[in-house]
Design a protein around this motif. Structure first.
Motif, PDB file in Angstrom:
ATOM      1  N   ASN A 160       0.884  -1.135   0.064  1.00 63.06           N
ATOM      2  CA  ASN A 160       0.108   0.147  -0.109  1.00 63.06           C
ATOM      3  C   ASN A 160       1.000   1.200   0.102  1.00 63.06           C
ATOM      4  OD1 ASN A 160      -2.518   1.497  -0.073  1.00 63.06           O
ATOM      5  ND2 ASN A 160      -3.312   0.548   1.716  1.00 63.06           N
ATOM      6  N   GLY A 161       0.609   2.102  -0.767  1.00 65.00           N
ATOM      7  CA  GLY A 161       1.597   3.313  -1.098  1.00 65.00           C
ATOM      8  C   GLY A 161       2.964   2.859  -1.383  1.00 65.00           C
ATOM      9  N   ASP A 162       3.693   3.862  -0.494  1.00 61.51           N
ATOM     10  CA  ASP A 162       5.259   3.660  -0.645  1.00 61.51           C
ATOM     11  C   ASP A 162       5.784   2.533   0.419  1.00 61.51           C
ATOM     12  OD1 ASP A 162       5.554   5.358  -2.911  1.00 61.51           O
ATOM     13  OD2 ASP A 162       5.385   7.174  -1.379  1.00 61.51           O
ATOM     14  N   ALA A 163       4.924   1.995   1.005  1.00 57.41           N
ATOM     15  CA  ALA A 163       5.429   1.010   2.375  1.00 57.41           C
ATOM     16  C   ALA A 163       5.772  -0.160   1.549  1.00 57.41           C
ATOM     17  CB  ALA A 163       4.130   0.390   3.050  1.00 57.41           C
ATOM     18  N   PRO A 164       6.589  -0.925   2.155  1.00 54.74           N
ATOM     19  CA  PRO A 164       7.171  -2.413   1.955  1.00 54.74           C
ATOM     20  C   PRO A 164       5.993  -3.166   1.462  1.00 54.74           C
ATOM     21  CG  PRO A 164       8.416  -1.508   3.706  1.00 54.74           C
ATOM     22  CD  PRO A 164       7.376  -0.818   3.508  1.00 54.74           C
ATOM     23  N   ALA A 165       6.195  -4.186   0.397  1.00 59.51           N
ATOM     24  CA  ALA A 165       5.282  -5.203   0.202  1.00 59.51           C
ATOM     25  C   ALA A 165       4.993  -5.965   1.479  1.00 59.51           C
ATOM     26  CB  ALA A 165       5.631  -6.087  -1.002  1.00 59.51           C
ATOM     27  N   HIS A 166       3.721  -6.148   1.955  1.00 57.25           N
ATOM     28  CA  HIS A 166       3.375  -6.973   3.153  1.00 57.25           C
ATOM     29  C   HIS A 166       2.529  -8.093   2.750  1.00 57.25           C
ATOM     30  CE1 HIS A 166       0.084  -4.039   2.377  1.00 57.25           C
ATOM     31  NE2 HIS A 166      -0.754  -4.848   3.331  1.00 57.25           N
ATOM     32  N   LEU A 167       1.933  -8.378   1.446  1.00 56.58           N
ATOM     33  CA  LEU A 167       1.166  -9.466   1.007  1.00 56.58           C
ATOM     34  C   LEU A 167       1.797 -10.308   0.059  1.00 56.58           C
ATOM     35  CD1 LEU A 167      -2.377  -7.601   1.407  1.00 56.58           C
ATOM     36  CD2 LEU A 167      -1.382  -9.306   3.239  1.00 56.58           C
ATOM     37  N   CYS A 168       1.758 -11.349  -0.082  1.00 57.10           N
ATOM     38  CA  CYS A 168       1.832 -12.213  -1.404  1.00 57.10           C
ATOM     39  C   CYS A 168       0.414 -12.656  -1.999  1.00 57.10           C
ATOM     40  CB  CYS A 168       2.644 -13.459  -1.006  1.00 57.10           C
ATOM     41  SG  CYS A 168       3.197 -14.396  -2.397  1.00 57.10           S
ATOM     42  N   ALA A 169       0.422 -12.453  -3.305  1.00 62.43           N
ATOM     43  CA  ALA A 169      -0.949 -12.783  -3.954  1.00 62.43           C
ATOM     44  C   ALA A 169      -0.815 -13.611  -5.181  1.00 62.43           C
ATOM     45  CB  ALA A 169      -1.614 -11.322  -4.405  1.00 62.43           C
ATOM     46  N   THR A 170      -2.094 -14.608  -5.293  1.00 62.91           N
ATOM     47  CA  THR A 170      -2.088 -15.309  -6.365  1.00 62.91           C
ATOM     48  C   THR A 170      -3.286 -15.004  -7.117  1.00 62.91           C
ATOM     49  OG1 THR A 170      -0.750 -17.050  -5.468  1.00 62.91           O
ATOM     50  CG2 THR A 170      -2.209 -17.772  -7.372  1.00 62.91           C
ATOM     51  N   ASN A 171      -3.390 -14.485  -8.352  1.00 62.43           N
ATOM     52  CA  ASN A 171      -4.388 -14.170  -8.956  1.00 62.43           C
ATOM     53  C   ASN A 171      -4.688 -15.199 -10.274  1.00 62.43           C
ATOM     54  OD1 ASN A 171      -5.033 -11.881  -7.307  1.00 62.43           O
ATOM     55  ND2 ASN A 171      -3.374 -10.912  -8.673  1.00 62.43           N
ATOM     56  N   ILE A 172      -5.821 -15.914 -10.292  1.00 61.37           N
ATOM     57  CA  ILE A 172      -6.161 -16.796 -11.295  1.00 61.37           C
ATOM     58  C   ILE A 172      -6.901 -16.351 -12.249  1.00 61.37           C
ATOM     59  CG2 ILE A 172      -6.697 -19.248 -11.676  1.00 61.37           C
ATOM     60  CD1 ILE A 172      -5.835 -19.863  -8.877  1.00 61.37           C
ATOM     61  N   PHE A 173      -6.731 -16.529 -13.618  1.00 66.62           N
ATOM     62  CA  PHE A 173      -7.617 -16.101 -14.524  1.00 66.62           C
ATOM     63  C   PHE A 173      -8.017 -17.275 -15.430  1.00 66.62           C
ATOM     64  CE2 PHE A 173      -5.000 -12.701 -13.382  1.00 66.62           C
ATOM     65  CZ  PHE A 173      -5.712 -11.488 -13.165  1.00 66.62           C
ATOM     66  N   VAL A 174      -9.221 -17.238 -16.191  1.00 64.00           N
ATOM     67  CA  VAL A 174      -9.522 -18.025 -17.241  1.00 64.00           C
ATOM     68  C   VAL A 174     -10.000 -17.230 -18.613  1.00 64.00           C
ATOM     69  CG1 VAL A 174     -10.307 -19.977 -15.752  1.00 64.00           C
ATOM     70  CG2 VAL A 174     -11.979 -18.430 -16.570  1.00 64.00           C
ATOM     71  N   LEU A 175      -9.834 -17.710 -19.615  1.00 64.51           N
ATOM     72  CA  LEU A 175     -10.230 -17.066 -20.853  1.00 64.51           C
ATOM     73  C   LEU A 175     -11.852 -17.237 -20.959  1.00 64.51           C
ATOM     74  CD1 LEU A 175      -8.891 -15.353 -23.100  1.00 64.51           C
ATOM     75  CD2 LEU A 175      -8.560 -17.407 -24.420  1.00 64.51           C
ATOM     76  N   GLU A 176     -12.847 -16.389 -21.007  1.00 62.89           N
ATOM     77  CA  GLU A 176     -13.888 -16.172 -21.019  1.00 62.89           C
ATOM     78  C   GLU A 176     -14.315 -15.335 -22.045  1.00 62.89           C
ATOM     79  OE1 GLU A 176     -16.465 -16.963 -17.194  1.00 62.89           O
ATOM     80  OE2 GLU A 176     -16.764 -15.040 -17.889  1.00 62.89           O
ATOM     81  N   ASP A 177     -15.041 -15.932 -23.042  1.00 58.95           N
ATOM     82  CA  ASP A 177     -15.569 -14.858 -24.212  1.00 58.95           C
ATOM     83  C   ASP A 177     -14.429 -14.241 -24.759  1.00 58.95           C
ATOM     84  OD1 ASP A 177     -18.057 -16.196 -23.984  1.00 58.95           O
ATOM     85  OD2 ASP A 177     -18.867 -14.623 -22.583  1.00 58.95           O
ATOM     86  N   GLY A 178     -13.275 -14.856 -25.045  1.00 60.54           N
ATOM     87  CA  GLY A 178     -12.064 -13.761 -25.585  1.00 60.54           C
ATOM     88  C   GLY A 178     -11.368 -12.913 -24.516  1.00 60.54           C
ATOM     89  N   GLN A 179     -11.728 -12.892 -23.402  1.00 58.21           N
ATOM     90  CA  GLN A 179     -11.175 -12.174 -22.296  1.00 58.21           C
ATOM     91  C   GLN A 179     -10.717 -12.804 -21.311  1.00 58.21           C
ATOM     92  OE1 GLN A 179     -13.845  -8.982 -21.571  1.00 58.21           O
ATOM     93  NE2 GLN A 179     -13.449  -7.760 -23.628  1.00 58.21           N
TER      94      GLN A 179
END
Length: 139
Positions: free
Chosen positions: A92-111
């Motif tokens: 958040n902002g200029d603070a050091p990274a404090h979370l690790c994230a995984t974001n998963i996507f699928v191709l749906e109707d070309g997007q």
């Protein structure tokens, strides 16, 4: 997979963080899959399943974090056909990274549409790093 496909996945991932920063619930709704099942695990919370429940959780978060400057750094996309996931650090902002994230996507109707977001705390915050341009495309 092509570099172009990875670029599109990373663009969808960045659109997620843009919607978060803007507090834009409508943009957040457009990012999540409508046909594929979805789930979300916010830091310190139970897994939320189902599009309506996930989007309601985002509505509450966006209402309560107006002016958030959540950023994603070190994003790397990995693709497998019509499925992709992005790993990154969140800060958040200029603070050091404090979370690790995984974001998963699928191709749906070309997007590329999000089907899962999971963020959890890092054991040690990570100082801000500026990776070389396009580095998330190489992995």
């Amino acid at each position: 997979m092509s570099v172009e496909a990875k670029r599109l996945v990373l663009a969808a991932n960045e659109a997620f963080y843009e919607a978060f920063r803007a507090g834009d619930h409508q943009a957040m709704c457009r990012l999540w899959a409508e046909q594929a099942p979805v789930a979300c695990a916010h830091p310190g919370m139970q897994v939320i399943s189902g599009r309506a429940s996930v989007l309601e959780s985002w509505s509450q978060i966006l209402r309560n974090t107006s002016g958030s400057r959540m950023r994603c750094e070190g994003a790397v996309a990995r693709l497998f056909g019509d499925f992709a996931f992005v790993t990154c650090l969140e800060a958040n902002g200029d603070a050091p990274a404090h979370l690790c994230a995984t974001n998963i996507f699928v191709l749906e109707d070309g997007q590329w549409k999000m089907v899962h977001h999971h963020a959890g705390p890092l054991a040690t915050p990570q100082p801000r790093r500026r990776p070389p341009a396009g580095s998330g495309l190489l992995n």
